[in-house]
Design an enzyme around this catalytic site. Structure first.
Site, PDB file in Angstrom:
ATOM      1  N   PHE A 158       6.322  -2.966   2.679  1.00 31.40           N
ATOM      2  CA  PHE A 158       6.361  -2.197   3.912  1.00 31.40           C
ATOM      3  C   PHE A 158       5.830  -0.697   3.814  1.00 31.40           C
ATOM      4  CE2 PHE A 158       9.204  -5.764   4.589  1.00 31.40           C
ATOM      5  CZ  PHE A 158       8.455  -6.476   5.499  1.00 31.40           C
ATOM      6  N   HIS A 198       9.468 -11.321  10.699  1.00 32.82           N
ATOM      7  CA  HIS A 198       8.676 -10.290  10.082  1.00 32.82           C
ATOM      8  C   HIS A 198       8.417  -9.110  11.150  1.00 32.82           C
ATOM      9  CE1 HIS A 198       5.423  -8.658   7.895  1.00 32.82           C
ATOM     10  NE2 HIS A 198       5.933  -9.089   6.955  1.00 32.82           N
ATOM     11  N   TYR A 201       0.344  -5.155   1.483  1.00 35.52           N
ATOM     12  CA  TYR A 201      -0.808  -5.028   2.697  1.00 35.52           C
ATOM     13  C   TYR A 201      -1.916  -5.421   2.140  1.00 35.52           C
ATOM     14  CZ  TYR A 201       2.626  -2.165   5.317  1.00 35.52           C
ATOM     15  OH  TYR A 201       3.764  -1.813   5.905  1.00 35.52           O
ATOM     16  N   ASP A 232       4.250 -10.262   1.073  1.00 30.80           N
ATOM     17  CA  ASP A 232       3.285  -9.750  -0.041  1.00 30.80           C
ATOM     18  C   ASP A 232       2.798  -8.396   0.504  1.00 30.80           C
ATOM     19  OD1 ASP A 232       1.449 -10.727   1.942  1.00 30.80           O
ATOM     20  OD2 ASP A 232       0.343 -11.943   0.633  1.00 30.80           O
TER      21      ASP A 232
END
Length: 182
Positions: free
Chosen positions: A35, A146, A24, A22
């Site tokens: 990202f 991740h 930041y 999801d």
């Protein structure tokens, strides 16, 4: 800019989908591309950059986190959830599940014998979407932990080969590769 990913990467041009969790959770950091960050280089993105440096795809870690350049080349930067509450990662995941699942399935169906779609599933939430992609011709699924600092104890993101692998797949189809150097 929740739907910035759709504005910058047209469905017919998608070559690679980088799927994250999801946005930041810090106010002002997210801008609709997984990202990517317009205000700084968050820790997760820094690990992505470290991987690109180790893979010799970029020379050094950039001072900015805007990944729009990738989007223009057919890299769809998508999160499983398109929003979250400030300071609360994962807060809105359940609200976006049906939408993003449908989008992933639609994108996968654009793959052809002349144009594959490569999915990079990073982290637990992204990996849970694999079942939407299994058995679809010309869809390639690459999985890794991740890039967040917390996940590095399980699998170092700097060892991720997805960027090289994606370009190798594109070469196999005689398609232009992705220039990961923004």
């Amino acid at each position: 800019k929740i739907f910035e990913f759709a504005k910058l990467t047209e469905l017919d041009n998608v070559k690679v989908v980088i799927l994250g969790q999801d946005p930041y959770p810090r106010a002002g950091d997210a801008h609709g591309l997984a990202f990517s960050c317009l205000t700084n280089v968050p820790a997760s993105l820094k690990n992505v950059y470290k991987c690109l440096v180790k893979s010799k795809l970029i020379k050094s870690i950039p001072y900015e986190g805007d990944l729009s350049y990738w989007s223009g080349q057919g890299v769809l930067l998508l999160n499983c959830a398109l929003t979250t509450a400030v300071g609360e990662p994962g807060k809105h995941t359940k609200y976006w599940k049906h939408y993003t699942d449908g989008l992933i399935e639609t994108i996968a169906k654009t793959a052809t014998s002349k144009k594959p779609v490569i999915f990079m599933l990073w982290g637990k939430d992204a990996k849970e979407k694999r079942n939407l992609l299994d058995g679809i011709d010309n869809v390639y699924v690459l999985e890794w932990a991740h890039p967040s600092p917390l996940a590095q104890q399980y699998q170092s993101f700097t060892d991720c080969d997805h960027f090289i692998e994606a370009n190798n797949i594109l070469r196999k189809y005689k398609l232009p590769t992705i220039d990961w150097n923004q």
